[in-house]
Design a protein around this motif. Sequence first.
Motif, PDB file in Angstrom:
ATOM      1  N   ILE A   1      36.083  32.838  -9.058  1.00  0.00           N
ATOM      2  CA  ILE A   1      36.149  33.035  -7.609  1.00  0.00           C
ATOM      3  C   ILE A   1      34.931  32.373  -6.977  1.00  0.00           C
ATOM      4  N   LYS A   2      35.162  31.230  -6.357  1.00  0.00           N
ATOM      5  CA  LYS A   2      34.077  30.435  -5.776  1.00  0.00           C
ATOM      6  C   LYS A   2      34.100  30.460  -4.254  1.00  0.00           C
TER       7      LYS A   2
ATOM      8  N   VAL B   1      28.707  32.095  -2.563  1.00  0.00           N
ATOM      9  CA  VAL B   1      27.307  32.018  -2.149  1.00  0.00           C
ATOM     10  C   VAL B   1      27.126  32.707  -0.798  1.00  0.00           C
ATOM     11  N   GLU B   2      26.212  33.653  -0.755  1.00  0.00           N
ATOM     12  CA  GLU B   2      25.835  34.326   0.487  1.00  0.00           C
ATOM     13  C   GLU B   2      24.354  34.057   0.755  1.00  0.00           C
ATOM     14  N   GLU B   3      24.004  33.951   2.032  1.00  0.00           N
ATOM     15  CA  GLU B   3      22.603  33.718   2.388  1.00  0.00           C
ATOM     16  C   GLU B   3      21.717  34.832   1.839  1.00  0.00           C
ATOM     17  N   ASP B   4      22.207  36.045   1.910  1.00  0.00           N
ATOM     18  CA  ASP B   4      21.526  37.198   1.320  1.00  0.00           C
ATOM     19  C   ASP B   4      22.487  37.809   0.301  1.00  0.00           C
TER      20      ASP B   4
ATOM     21  N   ILE C   1      26.406  32.134 -10.294  1.00  0.00           N
ATOM     22  CA  ILE C   1      25.670  31.156  -9.480  1.00  0.00           C
ATOM     23  C   ILE C   1      24.266  30.921 -10.040  1.00  0.00           C
ATOM     24  N   GLY C   2      24.096  31.073 -11.336  1.00  0.00           N
ATOM     25  CA  GLY C   2      22.798  30.789 -11.928  1.00  0.00           C
ATOM     26  C   GLY C   2      21.829  31.939 -11.849  1.00  0.00           C
ATOM     27  N   GLU C   3      20.567  31.635 -12.133  1.00  0.00           N
ATOM     28  CA  GLU C   3      19.537  32.671 -12.214  1.00  0.00           C
ATOM     29  C   GLU C   3      19.184  33.282 -10.861  1.00  0.00           C
TER      30      GLU C   3
ATOM     31  N   PRO D   1      20.693  34.522  -7.917  1.00  0.00           N
ATOM     32  CA  PRO D   1      21.192  35.821  -7.435  1.00  0.00           C
ATOM     33  C   PRO D   1      21.468  36.816  -8.556  1.00  0.00           C
ATOM     34  N   ALA D   2      21.167  36.461  -9.802  1.00  0.00           N
ATOM     35  CA  ALA D   2      21.594  37.273 -10.946  1.00  0.00           C
ATOM     36  C   ALA D   2      20.995  38.671 -10.923  1.00  0.00           C
ATOM     37  N   ILE D   3      19.722  38.783 -10.548  1.00  0.00           N
ATOM     38  CA  ILE D   3      19.079  40.101 -10.533  1.00  0.00           C
ATOM     39  C   ILE D   3      19.788  41.020  -9.549  1.00  0.00           C
ATOM     40  N   VAL D   4      20.023  40.521  -8.342  1.00  0.00           N
ATOM     41  CA  VAL D   4      20.690  41.329  -7.316  1.00  0.00           C
ATOM     42  C   VAL D   4      22.096  41.703  -7.759  1.00  0.00           C
ATOM     43  N   HIS D   5      22.852  40.744  -8.275  1.00  0.00           N
ATOM     44  CA  HIS D   5      24.233  41.018  -8.681  1.00  0.00           C
ATOM     45  C   HIS D   5      24.300  42.052  -9.800  1.00  0.00           C
ATOM     46  N   MET D   6      23.386  41.955 -10.768  1.00  0.00           N
ATOM     47  CA  MET D   6      23.421  42.894 -11.889  1.00  0.00           C
ATOM     48  C   MET D   6      22.841  44.252 -11.502  1.00  0.00           C
ATOM     49  N   ARG D   7      21.749  44.252 -10.758  1.00  0.00           N
ATOM     50  CA  ARG D   7      21.090  45.510 -10.399  1.00  0.00           C
ATOM     51  C   ARG D   7      21.849  46.267  -9.319  1.00  0.00           C
ATOM     52  N   ASP D   8      22.259  45.581  -8.256  1.00  0.00           N
ATOM     53  CA  ASP D   8      22.826  46.256  -7.091  1.00  0.00           C
ATOM     54  C   ASP D   8      24.335  46.414  -7.151  1.00  0.00           C
TER      55      ASP D   8
END
Length: 304
Positions: free
Chosen positions: A141-142, A169-172, A195-197, A199-206
Amino acid sequence: MKTTPVTFEDLQSSVIAVPPLCRNQDLSLSKAQNSRLIKHMHKGGIRTLLYGGNANLYNIALSEYHQLLKMLVDLAPEDMWMVPSVGPMYGTAMDQAKILGEFAFPTAMLLPTLFPSKPAGVATAIRHFVEKSGLKAVLYIKDAAYITPELAAQLVNDGLISWIKYAIVEEDPKKDPYLKKLIKLVDPKMIVSGIGEQPAIVHMRDFGVAGFTAGCVCVAPSRSTAMLQAILKKDYKAADEIRQEFLALEDLRNGISPILVLHHAVELAGVAATGPVLPLLTELPANVLPKIEKAAKALLAKNG
């Protein structure tokens, strides 16, 4: 090559690398250089390779597809998943589904396209692909217009999807209405940040997704692996420090071309000779190569 079904533990055990495809000057596949790149990533802890957009499989000839799959099988370490892609067009994907049946790949990804496609048509194409290939599909899903969260959930509930590569891709990245809705309908353990490294922290944590895919991991696999491990340990400060190491090269990818910059970065860093790019893409202007080389070599130096 690893052929077992996809599990949540597998999705968390390795960064999913999305490498370029090395070619000779005559555009034929370079088994030697692809082997060199695979060994570099395997040494750095990578156990899943996804050959898709960065490999420019959008433009591969159907007549070359069997050769590609055989090469991936031949080069794969015993503990490494190889995930090829199909499509993006329906007819191409159906022909590739038949070829995939000759091998033991556990899953394959449908490359996304917005033209000409409609969300319901994408869902139908995936159903047909799974039926013909006998493989569960990776849903990529792109773009929000590609498929709705509801249709994605139906495919998951019907047992047709191995995992979802989420790459809108989101700005935030903390404010992502599509992903927020998707994780209500689909178990986030089936979703991977795509999307690479950055946004990875936000996607996995939040949002609780299982892991992440990356391109620059091809240059510095040990560092990207360390970042994944830090996130899983909830050491987000350490993870963010590693994330910033990738920023210079990622900024060049975002500013010039994600596929082309990575393709050249792997070669300019001295990891493997990626060779010429397959049309419809073109080579980058010579004046941008020094910037890419500087960023790639700096990242490789951190890899150790």
